[in-house]
Scaffold this motif. Structure first.
Motif, PDB file in Angstrom:
ATOM      1  N   THR A 193     -15.592 -34.602  35.571  1.00 42.89           N
ATOM      2  CA  THR A 193     -15.870 -33.410  34.769  1.00 42.89           C
ATOM      3  C   THR A 193     -16.299 -32.272  35.703  1.00 42.89           C
ATOM      4  N   GLY A 194     -15.608 -31.142  35.628  1.00 43.42           N
ATOM      5  CA  GLY A 194     -15.907 -30.027  36.521  1.00 43.42           C
ATOM      6  C   GLY A 194     -15.537 -30.294  37.963  1.00 43.42           C
ATOM      7  N   SER A 227     -14.084 -26.502  40.624  1.00 43.76           N
ATOM      8  CA  SER A 227     -14.901 -25.347  40.242  1.00 43.76           C
ATOM      9  C   SER A 227     -14.773 -24.268  41.314  1.00 43.76           C
ATOM     10  N   LEU A 241     -11.421 -30.415  30.795  1.00 47.15           N
ATOM     11  CA  LEU A 241     -12.782 -30.387  31.344  1.00 47.15           C
ATOM     12  C   LEU A 241     -12.850 -30.761  32.822  1.00 47.15           C
ATOM     13  N   ASP A 262     -13.346 -26.177  35.792  1.00 44.83           N
ATOM     14  CA  ASP A 262     -14.255 -25.142  35.308  1.00 44.83           C
ATOM     15  C   ASP A 262     -13.400 -23.928  34.973  1.00 44.83           C
ATOM     16  N   GLN A 263     -13.164 -23.681  33.688  1.00 43.17           N
ATOM     17  CA  GLN A 263     -12.217 -22.646  33.296  1.00 43.17           C
ATOM     18  C   GLN A 263     -12.705 -21.244  33.606  1.00 43.17           C
TER      19      GLN A 263
END
Length: 325
Positions: free
Chosen positions: A219-220, A223, A243, A246-247
């Protein structure tokens, strides 16, 4: 048919299963949609022995699970199970299954389709070609070479390895980062080189392909720091889960020129809010999580779900059981 066990499904139609696969389910199960189930839960709950989860529906919330005294299995369509609380479901004495393998070819095809569409500006070319205002073809619609470029694959499971196989046909130099190094035979089959450091892969790749499962560790995963390591001419392709990226950081990187482009089959949420900045960027291609959406793969997935569920209901060895970690 009357003696078949009952299975709870999302629905048949636009928001659920396509009509073409219902025969696979009804051959072995009496199915009831979640909507119909909710009309009279006390009547239906005691009969349900399986939940066939498609696109994370029906939602396997504790309130639902604990209301089904005969439930034996939650059979998921797809590999990713991030929407399932496997330890909790297992604690109820209920089995969890998924459908690895059958989704790999279609997802790998989609991954290469996104990469090629982004690199060669296929969507933009289509828009120019069909625009009623077009009177000449602009020569400035230049793309980026795929043949001979460097592809970095993050996540070299079955899907990642099949992406590498396809990339080999484009004479791409293939790097990969994975929790575990693949065997020498696997590497040689696709000409892939292992990068122990993901940072090294990010720095060297022209295209970065994400093919990991969504876990707390992933997750992330991509980034601001990771995007800053990529080439300004690089493209990020994501066929894993939204996910994983990091959008907000991705929007910044695309706007500032930190990276050239992104091609995404997954976002968070799905669909994105209609005012999300990713939808307005010219250097982004987004498809609606359709990596497995072919008739052949969909039928194979549903057949595998049914096979898994039947095995669990009948107390047999389950082909694709997912056990809690």
């Amino acid at each position: 048919m009357e003696d078949n066990p009952w299975a709870l499904i999302s629905e048949v139609g636009e928001q659920g299963y396509i009509e073409d696969v219902t025969d696979i389910m009804t051959q072995h199960f009496r199915i009831i949609s979640h909507r119909d189930f909710l009309q009279n839960p006390p009547l239906h709950a005691p009969k349900i022995q399986a939940i066939l989860v498609w696109n994370a529906c029906p939602p396997t919330e504790p309130s639902l699970l604990t209301s089904l005294p005969a439930l034996k299995v939650v059979a998921n369509g797809g590999v990713g199970i991030d929407h399932l609380d496997v330890p909790y479901i297992s604690s109820l004495g209920v089995k969890v299954t998924n459908t690895p393998g059958v989704v790999s070819d279609a997802t790998a095809d989609m991954a290469m389709g996104l990469l090629l569409a982004s690199a060669r500006k296929i969507v933009e070319g289509h828009q120019v070609s069909v625009d009623p205002k077009t009177t000449h073809i602009p020569q400035c619609l230049m793309g980026y070479e795929v043949t001979g470029s460097t592809l970095g694959i993050i996540g070299m499971g079955d899907i990642g390895h099949k992406i590498a196989r396809r990339s080999k046909g484009f004479d791409m130099k293939i790097l990969y980062h994975n929790r575990r190094k693949r065997s020498v035979e696997d590497e040689e089959a696709v000409g892939a080189t292992y990068c122990e450091s993901m940072d090294d892969l990010l720095r060297r790749s022209d295209f970065v392909m994400l093919a990991v499962n969504l876990t707390p560790e992933t997750t992330g995963l991509i980034s601001r720091r990771e995007l800053s390591l990529m080439k300004p001419t690089a493209t990020l392709v994501n066929v894993s889960r939204g996910l994983v990226v990091d959008q907000d950081a991705l929007v910044e990187a695309l706007q500032s020129g930190t990276i050239r482009a992104a091609a995404l089959d997954v976002t968070h949420p799905e669909p994105l809010p209609r005012d999300h900045p990713l939808l307005r960027l010219p250097n982004v291609i987004i498809t609606p999580h359709v990596g497995t959406n072919t008739y052949t793969t969909t039928r194979r997935m549903v057949q595998t779900m049914v096979d898994n569920a039947l095995a669990a209901v009948n107390g047999q060895s389950i082909p694709n059981e997912v056990k809690p970690k």
